[in-house]
Design a protein around this motif. Structure first.
Motif, PDB file in Angstrom:
ATOM      1  N   GLU A 229       0.843  -1.200   0.000  1.00  0.00           N
ATOM      2  CA  GLU A 229       0.000   0.000   0.000  1.00  0.00           C
ATOM      3  C   GLU A 229       0.879   1.252   0.000  1.00  0.00           C
ATOM      4  O   GLU A 229       1.862   1.335   0.718  1.00  0.00           O
ATOM      5  CB  GLU A 229      -0.890  -0.001   1.241  1.00  0.00           C
ATOM      6  CG  GLU A 229      -1.845   1.167   1.285  1.00  0.00           C
ATOM      7  CD  GLU A 229      -2.697   1.152   2.533  1.00  0.00           C
ATOM      8  OE1 GLU A 229      -3.057   2.243   2.969  1.00  0.00           O
ATOM      9  OE2 GLU A 229      -2.980   0.066   3.060  1.00  0.00           O
ATOM     10  N   GLY A 230       0.518   2.218  -0.831  1.00  0.00           N
ATOM     11  CA  GLY A 230       1.280   3.451  -0.894  1.00  0.00           C
ATOM     12  C   GLY A 230       2.441   3.409  -1.853  1.00  0.00           C
ATOM     13  O   GLY A 230       3.216   4.338  -1.936  1.00  0.00           O
ATOM     14  N   ARG A 231       2.585   2.323  -2.590  1.00  0.00           N
ATOM     15  CA  ARG A 231       3.698   2.176  -3.522  1.00  0.00           C
ATOM     16  C   ARG A 231       3.183   2.051  -4.946  1.00  0.00           C
ATOM     17  O   ARG A 231       2.112   1.523  -5.180  1.00  0.00           O
ATOM     18  CB  ARG A 231       4.479   0.886  -3.263  1.00  0.00           C
ATOM     19  CG  ARG A 231       5.327   0.870  -2.074  1.00  0.00           C
ATOM     20  CD  ARG A 231       6.077  -0.434  -2.028  1.00  0.00           C
ATOM     21  NE  ARG A 231       7.174  -0.349  -1.097  1.00  0.00           N
ATOM     22  CZ  ARG A 231       8.032  -1.323  -0.899  1.00  0.00           C
ATOM     23  NH1 ARG A 231       7.932  -2.446  -1.555  1.00  0.00           N
ATOM     24  NH2 ARG A 231       9.005  -1.183  -0.046  1.00  0.00           N
TER      25      ARG A 231
ATOM     26  N   ALA B  37      13.650  -4.356 -20.411  1.00  0.00           N
ATOM     27  CA  ALA B  37      14.952  -4.566 -21.046  1.00  0.00           C
ATOM     28  C   ALA B  37      16.049  -4.859 -20.032  1.00  0.00           C
ATOM     29  O   ALA B  37      16.930  -5.673 -20.276  1.00  0.00           O
ATOM     30  CB  ALA B  37      15.330  -3.352 -21.882  1.00  0.00           C
ATOM     31  N   THR B  38      16.029  -4.204 -18.876  1.00  0.00           N
ATOM     32  CA  THR B  38      17.113  -4.369 -17.908  1.00  0.00           C
ATOM     33  C   THR B  38      16.713  -5.176 -16.690  1.00  0.00           C
ATOM     34  O   THR B  38      17.563  -5.588 -15.912  1.00  0.00           O
ATOM     35  CB  THR B  38      17.617  -2.996 -17.406  1.00  0.00           C
ATOM     36  OG1 THR B  38      16.543  -2.348 -16.723  1.00  0.00           O
ATOM     37  CG2 THR B  38      18.093  -2.132 -18.549  1.00  0.00           C
ATOM     38  N   GLY B  39      15.417  -5.402 -16.479  1.00  0.00           N
ATOM     39  CA  GLY B  39      14.964  -6.120 -15.295  1.00  0.00           C
ATOM     40  C   GLY B  39      14.948  -5.254 -14.049  1.00  0.00           C
ATOM     41  O   GLY B  39      14.728  -5.732 -12.965  1.00  0.00           O
ATOM     42  N   LEU B  40      15.186  -3.947 -14.211  1.00  0.00           N
ATOM     43  CA  LEU B  40      15.241  -3.041 -13.077  1.00  0.00           C
ATOM     44  C   LEU B  40      13.837  -2.719 -12.590  1.00  0.00           C
ATOM     45  O   LEU B  40      12.979  -2.336 -13.361  1.00  0.00           O
ATOM     46  CB  LEU B  40      15.953  -1.749 -13.482  1.00  0.00           C
ATOM     47  CG  LEU B  40      16.109  -0.682 -12.412  1.00  0.00           C
ATOM     48  CD1 LEU B  40      17.067  -1.168 -11.329  1.00  0.00           C
ATOM     49  CD2 LEU B  40      16.648   0.589 -13.039  1.00  0.00           C
ATOM     50  N   HIS B  41      13.625  -2.893 -11.305  1.00  0.00           N
ATOM     51  CA  HIS B  41      12.349  -2.545 -10.686  1.00  0.00           C
ATOM     52  C   HIS B  41      12.481  -1.163 -10.059  1.00  0.00           C
ATOM     53  O   HIS B  41      13.435  -0.895  -9.351  1.00  0.00           O
ATOM     54  CB  HIS B  41      11.988  -3.536  -9.570  1.00  0.00           C
ATOM     55  CG  HIS B  41      11.691  -4.891 -10.061  1.00  0.00           C
ATOM     56  ND1 HIS B  41      10.435  -5.283 -10.446  1.00  0.00           N
ATOM     57  CD2 HIS B  41      12.482  -5.971 -10.232  1.00  0.00           C
ATOM     58  CE1 HIS B  41      10.468  -6.546 -10.822  1.00  0.00           C
ATOM     59  NE2 HIS B  41      11.694  -6.979 -10.705  1.00  0.00           N
ATOM     60  N   ARG B  42      11.531  -0.302 -10.288  1.00  0.00           N
ATOM     61  CA  ARG B  42      11.475   1.019  -9.654  1.00  0.00           C
ATOM     62  C   ARG B  42      10.266   1.001  -8.729  1.00  0.00           C
ATOM     63  O   ARG B  42       9.142   0.757  -9.165  1.00  0.00           O
ATOM     64  CB  ARG B  42      11.314   2.107 -10.706  1.00  0.00           C
ATOM     65  CG  ARG B  42      11.188   3.496 -10.114  1.00  0.00           C
ATOM     66  CD  ARG B  42      10.888   4.519 -11.212  1.00  0.00           C
ATOM     67  NE  ARG B  42      10.606   5.802 -10.636  1.00  0.00           N
ATOM     68  CZ  ARG B  42      11.467   6.809 -10.604  1.00  0.00           C
ATOM     69  NH1 ARG B  42      12.660   6.675 -11.139  1.00  0.00           N
ATOM     70  NH2 ARG B  42      11.122   7.956 -10.048  1.00  0.00           N
ATOM     71  N   ILE B  43      10.489   1.258  -7.460  1.00  0.00           N
ATOM     72  CA  ILE B  43       9.430   1.247  -6.469  1.00  0.00           C
ATOM     73  C   ILE B  43       9.332   2.646  -5.880  1.00  0.00           C
ATOM     74  O   ILE B  43      10.276   3.132  -5.261  1.00  0.00           O
ATOM     75  CB  ILE B  43       9.705   0.216  -5.360  1.00  0.00           C
ATOM     76  CG1 ILE B  43       9.899  -1.169  -5.970  1.00  0.00           C
ATOM     77  CG2 ILE B  43       8.579   0.218  -4.331  1.00  0.00           C
ATOM     78  CD1 ILE B  43      10.443  -2.194  -5.000  1.00  0.00           C
TER      79      ILE B  43
ATOM     80  N   GLY C 163       7.572   9.673  -1.055  1.00  0.00           N
ATOM     81  CA  GLY C 163       8.390  10.320  -2.064  1.00  0.00           C
ATOM     82  C   GLY C 163       9.719   9.636  -2.347  1.00  0.00           C
ATOM     83  O   GLY C 163      10.403   9.969  -3.313  1.00  0.00           O
ATOM     84  N   TYR C 164      10.121   8.682  -1.514  1.00  0.00           N
ATOM     85  CA  TYR C 164      11.358   7.958  -1.762  1.00  0.00           C
ATOM     86  C   TYR C 164      11.173   6.989  -2.925  1.00  0.00           C
ATOM     87  O   TYR C 164      10.077   6.486  -3.158  1.00  0.00           O
ATOM     88  CB  TYR C 164      11.802   7.180  -0.525  1.00  0.00           C
ATOM     89  CG  TYR C 164      12.331   8.065   0.571  1.00  0.00           C
ATOM     90  CD1 TYR C 164      13.644   8.503   0.553  1.00  0.00           C
ATOM     91  CD2 TYR C 164      11.507   8.486   1.602  1.00  0.00           C
ATOM     92  CE1 TYR C 164      14.131   9.320   1.548  1.00  0.00           C
ATOM     93  CE2 TYR C 164      11.978   9.308   2.609  1.00  0.00           C
ATOM     94  CZ  TYR C 164      13.301   9.719   2.574  1.00  0.00           C
ATOM     95  OH  TYR C 164      13.774  10.532   3.555  1.00  0.00           O
ATOM     96  N   VAL C 165      12.262   6.698  -3.622  1.00  0.00           N
ATOM     97  CA  VAL C 165      12.246   5.744  -4.723  1.00  0.00           C
ATOM     98  C   VAL C 165      13.322   4.696  -4.462  1.00  0.00           C
ATOM     99  O   VAL C 165      14.453   5.031  -4.120  1.00  0.00           O
ATOM    100  CB  VAL C 165      12.512   6.438  -6.078  1.00  0.00           C
ATOM    101  CG1 VAL C 165      12.580   5.419  -7.201  1.00  0.00           C
ATOM    102  CG2 VAL C 165      11.445   7.480  -6.361  1.00  0.00           C
TER     103      VAL C 165
END
Length: 98
Positions: free
Chosen positions: A17-19, A26-32, A37-39
């Protein structure tokens, strides 16, 4: 990616919740993106090792941490804690410059 989950299963899991969660295929990179406000960025272990090598680092040790029975967290739900007991959700990387 949690051990035992296929690439598709990890991509389709509901975020906490909240994400919001996106994935660069292409790179498999997850951005959360957290509600505050943090990433965070999350790589699969093999991709993390490759990134360290390209950066002139060597992985000396990788520990996958699981919460002990009876552990109570202020930042995880009971469901998330149960999941973390089945498969590690935290990692400690010991890395050195080569």
């Amino acid at each position: 990616m949690p051990e035992g989950l296929s690439d598709d299963a990890a991509r389709n899991r509901a975020p906490r919740e909240g994400r919001t969660r996106s994935r660069d295929v292409a790179t498999g990179l997850h951005r959360i993106e957290e509600r505050d406000g943090y990433v965070q960025f999350d790589l699969a272990c093999g991709q993390g090792i490759a990134l360290f090598r390209r950066s002139g680092r060597a992985v000396g040790e990788l520990r996958e941490v699981r919460p002990p029975a009876g552990a109570v967290f202020t930042y995880r739900t009971e469901e998330e804690t149960a999941c973390a007991r089945r498969g590690p959700t935290e990692q400690i990387w010991r890395v050195r410059r080569e």
